[in-house]
Design an enzyme around this catalytic site. Structure first.
Site, PDB file in Angstrom:
ATOM      1  N   TYR A  33       0.817  -1.214   0.000  1.00 10.96           N
ATOM      2  CA  TYR A  33       0.000   0.000   0.000  1.00 10.96           C
ATOM      3  C   TYR A  33       0.849   1.263   0.000  1.00 10.96           C
ATOM      4  O   TYR A  33       0.561   2.218   0.717  1.00 10.96           O
ATOM      5  CB  TYR A  33      -0.956   0.003   1.200  1.00 10.96           C
ATOM      6  CG  TYR A  33      -2.026  -1.029   1.058  1.00 10.96           C
ATOM      7  CD1 TYR A  33      -3.135  -0.777   0.255  1.00 10.96           C
ATOM      8  CD2 TYR A  33      -1.928  -2.273   1.665  1.00 10.96           C
ATOM      9  CE1 TYR A  33      -4.108  -1.730   0.070  1.00 10.96           C
ATOM     10  CE2 TYR A  33      -2.893  -3.238   1.495  1.00 10.96           C
ATOM     11  CZ  TYR A  33      -3.985  -2.971   0.696  1.00 10.96           C
ATOM     12  OH  TYR A  33      -4.943  -3.907   0.506  1.00 10.96           O
ATOM     13  N   TYR A 164     -11.587  -6.708   7.765  1.00  9.32           N
ATOM     14  CA  TYR A 164     -10.515  -6.885   6.783  1.00  9.32           C
ATOM     15  C   TYR A 164     -10.311  -8.380   6.578  1.00  9.32           C
ATOM     16  O   TYR A 164     -10.124  -9.124   7.543  1.00  9.32           O
ATOM     17  CB  TYR A 164      -9.200  -6.235   7.250  1.00  9.32           C
ATOM     18  CG  TYR A 164      -8.091  -6.514   6.250  1.00  9.32           C
ATOM     19  CD1 TYR A 164      -8.026  -5.800   5.055  1.00  9.32           C
ATOM     20  CD2 TYR A 164      -7.160  -7.535   6.466  1.00  9.32           C
ATOM     21  CE1 TYR A 164      -7.046  -6.086   4.109  1.00  9.32           C
ATOM     22  CE2 TYR A 164      -6.182  -7.826   5.523  1.00  9.32           C
ATOM     23  CZ  TYR A 164      -6.135  -7.098   4.349  1.00  9.32           C
ATOM     24  OH  TYR A 164      -5.182  -7.390   3.405  1.00  9.32           O
ATOM     25  N   ASP A 273     -12.797 -15.729  10.449  1.00  8.80           N
ATOM     26  CA  ASP A 273     -11.452 -15.433   9.937  1.00  8.80           C
ATOM     27  C   ASP A 273     -10.531 -15.180  11.127  1.00  8.80           C
ATOM     28  O   ASP A 273     -10.506 -14.086  11.689  1.00  8.80           O
ATOM     29  CB  ASP A 273     -11.534 -14.209   9.008  1.00  8.80           C
ATOM     30  CG  ASP A 273     -10.175 -13.805   8.448  1.00  8.80           C
ATOM     31  OD1 ASP A 273      -9.149 -14.327   8.919  1.00  8.80           O
ATOM     32  OD2 ASP A 273     -10.154 -12.946   7.543  1.00  8.80           O
ATOM     33  N   LYS A 302      -1.103 -16.159   9.070  1.00  6.34           N
ATOM     34  CA  LYS A 302      -0.159 -15.310   9.809  1.00  6.34           C
ATOM     35  C   LYS A 302       0.748 -16.089  10.775  1.00  6.34           C
ATOM     36  O   LYS A 302       1.820 -16.493  10.358  1.00  6.34           O
ATOM     37  CB  LYS A 302      -0.915 -14.182  10.489  1.00  6.34           C
ATOM     38  CG  LYS A 302      -1.418 -13.162   9.451  1.00  6.34           C
ATOM     39  CD  LYS A 302      -1.705 -11.796  10.025  1.00  6.34           C
ATOM     40  CE  LYS A 302      -1.784 -10.741   8.952  1.00  6.34           C
ATOM     41  NZ  LYS A 302      -3.119 -10.465   8.446  1.00  6.34           N
TER      42      LYS A 302
HETATM   43  C1  PLP Z   1      -3.756 -10.514   7.114  1.00  3.77           C
HETATM   44  C2  PLP Z   1      -5.167 -10.950   7.063  1.00  3.77           C
HETATM   45  C3  PLP Z   1      -5.706 -11.565   5.920  1.00  3.77           C
HETATM   46  C4  PLP Z   1      -4.912 -11.749   4.646  1.00  3.77           C
HETATM   47  O1  PLP Z   1      -3.819 -12.585   4.808  1.00  3.77           O
HETATM   48  P1  PLP Z   1      -2.596 -12.491   3.751  1.00  3.77           P
HETATM   49  O2  PLP Z   1      -1.696 -13.602   4.157  1.00  3.77           O
HETATM   50  O3  PLP Z   1      -1.999 -11.133   3.922  1.00  3.77           O
HETATM   51  O4  PLP Z   1      -3.187 -12.679   2.402  1.00  3.77           O
HETATM   52  C5  PLP Z   1      -7.016 -11.987   5.979  1.00  3.77           C
HETATM   53  N1  PLP Z   1      -7.760 -11.816   7.082  1.00  3.77           N
HETATM   54  C6  PLP Z   1      -7.282 -11.249   8.203  1.00  3.77           C
HETATM   55  C7  PLP Z   1      -8.153 -11.101   9.395  1.00  3.77           C
HETATM   56  C8  PLP Z   1      -5.974 -10.771   8.229  1.00  3.77           C
HETATM   57  O5  PLP Z   1      -5.511 -10.171   9.330  1.00  3.77           O
END
Ligand code: PLP
Length: 454
Positions: A33, A164, A273, A302
């Protein structure tokens, strides 16, 4: 860990000095970004434990304590011997093979571990190569599930404002429609449905508490929305209890529990998520535990590999998998080239072993306490709207936008690496951070905000 403490002399820091690496980077590489000619990055020449080794103006390196865990991922710190060993041992066997028609011990073992660690009822695993792709796969699976039940109209998703979920197109579609990237790609992003952010919750005596009336009103809005649009919806997708990159918002677990209930009542799937929140970060092994719920689909990423390699996973219930298996399509229609990469799986297994053996709960509780104490002085600053802490996450929210280069530099001069965004200065330290590391992070953030924003 050794590092430049908050009270050591200010280190000579360069935002765009003569470091040859930074000069070669400029204009060549895109950063997240950021414009090609944006603020110069800092060069990392090494990392160990909780320290990053950065370049100073005179070419020498200095150490900063890492307050970001490389975006939630490096929970055990850098160059952990057990993770280094797992990676090298697997490289000595084979680094990668295709997953079509083949399998291997690292993938099977990691899947077994994930099924055992995640809430009971998540029994099947799909390995993806990033969090965004895991979210794509989750959304696709939800649509395939509804299709398998003979409901081809159910192709939309209900998501939360301030959410997000990643940067690919379907994931972008369920990110916050205002702060996300919808405006830049209007015709390319499917129109989804959004509920307001659930009401804020704050830690009190180990519990998350919020305004019961606001919670009730939010649940009412959820029920109304689903009653109206249920027959178009495949799933509800949320970040459980802590929204990350969309604003570091901590919300009432009752709202997550309500999403579970309403999804069941209307035949929707609940996708949780946990890419940012998973593996202990919020003070529970998974943030879903705050509401005592089991989702139909969970995404993790992550911290999965302890920050070593890119890997994510989508887990689902047997009920969901059975519907897809019994449908005419039979398969889940996805298959990345580097699916279940053996190096990444081997490191992830070692990282989960460490997590379970390390007493993560004590580490995270200690960081929570240290951040609560260390960030409290920021409340006295005029620029600060709010300070909040949940598990090993601390947030200082300003009234206005952060001067990111200035605050980053000021924190580095206190020996702390942070990466603010919008009006948020936040930290999620490695779980192995010492009490002194956490104290330095708190002091560094407070000093940086005070110096730049007053
Ligand atoms: C970082 C993140 C993503 C995306 O993961 P990437 O490995 O960067 O593609 C999706 N959802 C959440 C909640 C995140 O923090």
């Amino acid at each position: 860990m050794t590092h430049a403490g908050a009270d050591t002399p200010a280190v000579p820091v360069l935002p765009s000095g003569p470091d040859p690496l930074v000069a070669r980077d400029r204009g060549l590489l895109w950063h997240p970004y950021a414009p090609l000619d944006g603020d110069a990055p800092y060069a990392v020449h090494g990392a160990h434990g909780t320290s990053l080794h950065l370049a100073a103006q005179d070419g020498t390196t200095f150490e900063a304590v890492d307050a970001m865990s490389s975006w939630w991922s490096a929970i055990h710190g850098y160059r952990h011997p057990a993770l280094d060993r797992a990676l090298l041992e697997q490289a000595g066997r084979f680094s990668h093979v295709m997953f079509g028609g083949l399998t291997h011990e690292p993938a099977v073992h990691l899947a077994e571990q994930l099924v055992a660690l995640t809430p009971d009822g998540l029994d099947h695993v799909f390995f993806a190569d990033s969090g965004s792709v895991a979210v794509e796969v989750a959304l696709k699976l939800a649509v395939q599930y509804q299709l398998g039940l003979g409901r081809p109209r159910r192709t939309r998703f209900l998501a939360l404002r301030g959410g997000y979920h990643g940067d690919t197109f379907a994931a972008m579609g369920v990110c916050d429609p205002v702060d996300g990237m919808h405006a830049a790609f209007p015709s390319l992003i499917a129109e989804q449905l959004f509920l307001p952010r659930p009401p804020a919750a704050r830690l009190a005596g180990g519990q998350l508490v919020s305004d019961p009336e606001a919670v009730e009103a939010w649940i009412g809005a959820l029920e109304t929305m689903v009653a109206q649009y249920g027959d178009e919806l495949a799933a509800i997708i949320v970040e459980p209890v802590l929204q990350g990159a969309g604003g570091m918002h901590i919300y009432a677990p009752e709202c997550l529990a309500a999403a579970r209930r309403v999804a069941d009542d209307f035949g929707l799937l609940l996708i949780v998520d946990e890419i940012a929140t998973g593996f202990g970060r919020t003070g529970k092994l998974f943030a879903s535990h705050w509401a005592g719920i089991v989702p139909d689909i969970m995404c993790v990423g992550k911290a999965l590999t302890g920050g070593y390699l890119t890997l994510a996973a989508m887990l689902c219930s047997a009920r969901v998998a059975t519907v897809v298996t019994n449908s005419p399509l039979r398969a889940l229609l996805h298959g990345p080239t580097f699916m279940a990469n053996p190096l990444a799986c081997a490191v992830a297994s070692a990282s989960l072993d460490l997590l379970c053996a390390s007493g993560w709960q004590g580490q995270v509780d200690g960081i929570e306490w240290g951040l609560a104490v260390g960030l409290a002085p920021a409340r006295e600053l005029e620029a600060v709207r709010e300070v909040r802490v949940l598990g090993a996450v601390g947030v200082v929210e300003l009234f206005g936008a952060v001067d990111v280069p200035a605050v980053t530099l000021a924190a580095l001069e206190c020996g702390v690496w942070i990466r603010p965004f919008r009006n948020l200065i936040y930290t999620m330290p490695p779980f192995v951070s010492t009490a002194a590391d956490v104290a330095d992070i708190g002091a560094g953030i407070c000093a940086a905000v005070a110096r730049v924003h007053g």
